[in-house]
Design an enzyme around this catalytic site. Structure first.
Site, mmCIF file in Angstrom:
data_model
loop_
_atom_site.group_PDB
_atom_site.id
_atom_site.type_symbol
_atom_site.label_atom_id
_atom_site.label_comp_id
_atom_site.label_asym_id
_atom_site.label_seq_id
_atom_site.Cartn_x
_atom_site.Cartn_y
_atom_site.Cartn_z
ATOM 1 N N ASP A 13 0.842 -1.197 0.000
ATOM 2 C CA ASP A 13 0.000 0.000 0.000
ATOM 3 C C ASP A 13 0.882 1.254 0.000
ATOM 4 O O ASP A 13 1.813 1.378 0.790
ATOM 5 C CB ASP A 13 -0.907 -0.024 1.237
ATOM 6 N N ARG A 14 0.570 2.171 -0.910
ATOM 7 C CA ARG A 14 1.370 3.372 -1.075
ATOM 8 C C ARG A 14 1.143 4.374 0.059
ATOM 9 O O ARG A 14 2.065 5.072 0.491
ATOM 10 C CB ARG A 14 1.041 4.054 -2.411
ATOM 11 N N CYS A 42 -2.524 4.724 -10.914
ATOM 12 C CA CYS A 42 -2.633 4.939 -9.461
ATOM 13 C C CYS A 42 -1.927 6.244 -9.172
ATOM 14 O O CYS A 42 -0.724 6.377 -9.437
ATOM 15 C CB CYS A 42 -1.965 3.807 -8.682
ATOM 16 N N ASN A 43 -2.666 7.219 -8.665
ATOM 17 C CA ASN A 43 -2.074 8.527 -8.417
ATOM 18 C C ASN A 43 -1.033 8.484 -7.308
ATOM 19 O O ASN A 43 0.064 9.031 -7.453
ATOM 20 C CB ASN A 43 -3.167 9.541 -8.047
ATOM 21 N N THR A 44 -1.376 7.819 -6.211
ATOM 22 C CA THR A 44 -0.494 7.833 -5.041
ATOM 23 C C THR A 44 0.874 7.253 -5.387
ATOM 24 O O THR A 44 1.906 7.721 -4.881
ATOM 25 C CB THR A 44 -1.146 7.071 -3.871
ATOM 26 N N ALA A 45 0.897 6.242 -6.270
ATOM 27 C CA ALA A 45 2.160 5.609 -6.657
ATOM 28 C C ALA A 45 3.119 6.592 -7.324
ATOM 29 O O ALA A 45 4.323 6.313 -7.424
ATOM 30 C CB ALA A 45 1.895 4.430 -7.589
ATOM 31 N N THR A 53 -6.305 10.504 -2.229
ATOM 32 C CA THR A 53 -5.931 9.944 -0.920
ATOM 33 C C THR A 53 -5.195 11.014 -0.105
ATOM 34 O O THR A 53 -4.596 11.939 -0.659
ATOM 35 C CB THR A 53 -4.988 8.736 -1.066
ATOM 36 N N LYS A 95 -12.264 -0.088 -3.030
ATOM 37 C CA LYS A 95 -11.355 -1.236 -3.154
ATOM 38 C C LYS A 95 -12.008 -2.503 -2.605
ATOM 39 O O LYS A 95 -11.763 -3.600 -3.103
ATOM 40 C CB LYS A 95 -10.050 -0.965 -2.393
#
Lengths: 240, 240
Positions: free
Chosen positions: A48-49, A83-86, A127, A166
């Site tokens: 999990d980022r 995935c933005n957070t990545a 997030t 999710k």
């Protein structure tokens, strides 16, 4: 001759599925062979980022790099990460492969600059970790636009909504609470809302929010299809 | 420890998308990391299987073999091919990789034997080429069931419907004509209908047909998830 799109996916898998569908919808095709080749490594085992960025989680960089190298080795000519957070780990990923990796925040800002002649304020639903990285704030500052985000209680609602997507466990109350956060940003002056988490377009849209949205997953898909079907050279990888 | 599912996809891409979604739905997961890793090579450039089988098209075997080897090299522990017609080339694909390749007709027949205590007649809606290969007829003969298929005019309707799904151009009239073919097989004694083309579940279902269906794409997804989440050894590759 089309290019092959590599997808560093699984973050989460429903968002990767949505990205795949958006690529198919964005491709002008009347038969199988007119569609694009995609190599999708749907790797939900990547740590999990969020916790990693906020201070207490396993570092996802090795798994992200390995997954990007895997899709490159399998034939990708360009790589996307839905995935933005990545994107907090973007530099390490781009440095590990020879092909260009699209940068979702830059692509969303680029789409915003094409769509709006002037954007003073834009709202960000993402997030907590993506908000904390400042990546959208930086990308939109270059456009002269200010990014506004929910307050602490509102951010908790958005995080809960994302994790519920999710888990396929969104109920009407949670969805409505997410809509209320978007409308709250609008009252705070946001002329458009960035759906800056690829899970959010699965439950929020212009119809529900009632104001213009910038869907990061859709924009990434459209840019990838444009590059894959273009005869122009690809942009060189951004080295930093 | 989960296994990785390799997907020889793109035949067509909408059916691969549907397979991916069915895998996600069949996976018991509350968070990203509980989902399965999939390596999807969505390769719509593979030559059309139908004309090759019926006599006048490019042989898709080299592209099918290369795509299967690609997903194996990228980490697949087992391989699926969410395209029924491609199973005419199954032996060459299985012979080219070390990991087991599921055989969709055998899996559909296996699901049928678990679901129905006795099956006398079953209807088959599939491409003309799949019907011609006799693969479903052979698989269901082992169950003592007879496969009935549409007449010449009906098969033309089904082929037209399948290519329209690939082109995202299905209208109500064509969908209704497809439903009529399924009901016609029911009047000819079929107690259930095999949707023996992975495009067909995108427009036909038990609700529309009004009789039990065997959705080949759903069955393949459920079997793959079962194997990927099982602690048992995988079945050995079937060598012929």
């Amino acid at each position: 001759m089309h290019r092959t799109i590599g997808v560093v996916g699984g973050m989460g898998p429903w968002a990767t599925l949505d990205f795949f569908e958006k690529v198919l919808r964005a491709t002008p095709a009347r038969r199988d062979q007119e569609h694009l080749r995609l190599i999708i490594d749907n790797n939900p085992k990547i740590p999990d980022r969020g916790p990693a960025i906020l201070g207490d989680g396993e570092d996802p960089t090795p798994a992200l790099v390995a997954t990007a190298r895997n899709v490159e080795a399998a034939g990708a000519d360009l790589i996307v990460i839905p995935c933005n957070t990545a994107h907090h780990f973007y530099q390490a990923i781009q440095a590990a492969v020879r092909v260009p990796v699209l940068h979702i925040m830059r692509e969303v800002a680029g789409a915003a600059s094409r769509r709006f002649t002037r954007l003073g304020r834009v709202g960000l639903l993402a997030t907590r970790a993506t908000v904390a990285t400042g990546l959208y704030q930086d990308a939109f500052r270059l456009l002269g636009a200010e990014v506004v985000v929910p307050d602490e209680r509102g951010q908790e609602v958005i995080d809960r909504l994302i994790y519920a997507i999710k888990a396929q466990g969104v109920d009407d109350a949670l969805r409505s609470a997410g809509v209320a956060e978007g409308r709250g940003l609008n009252r705070a002056g946001a002329e458009a809302i960035i759906l800056g988490c690829t899970e959010l377009p699965l439950v929020l849209g212009e119809d529900t929010l009632g104001l213009p949205i910038l869907d990061s997953n859709l924009i990434l898909a459209e840019v990838a299809v444009g590059l894959a079907t273009s005869a122009e050279p690809l942009p060189a990888p951004v080295r930093v």
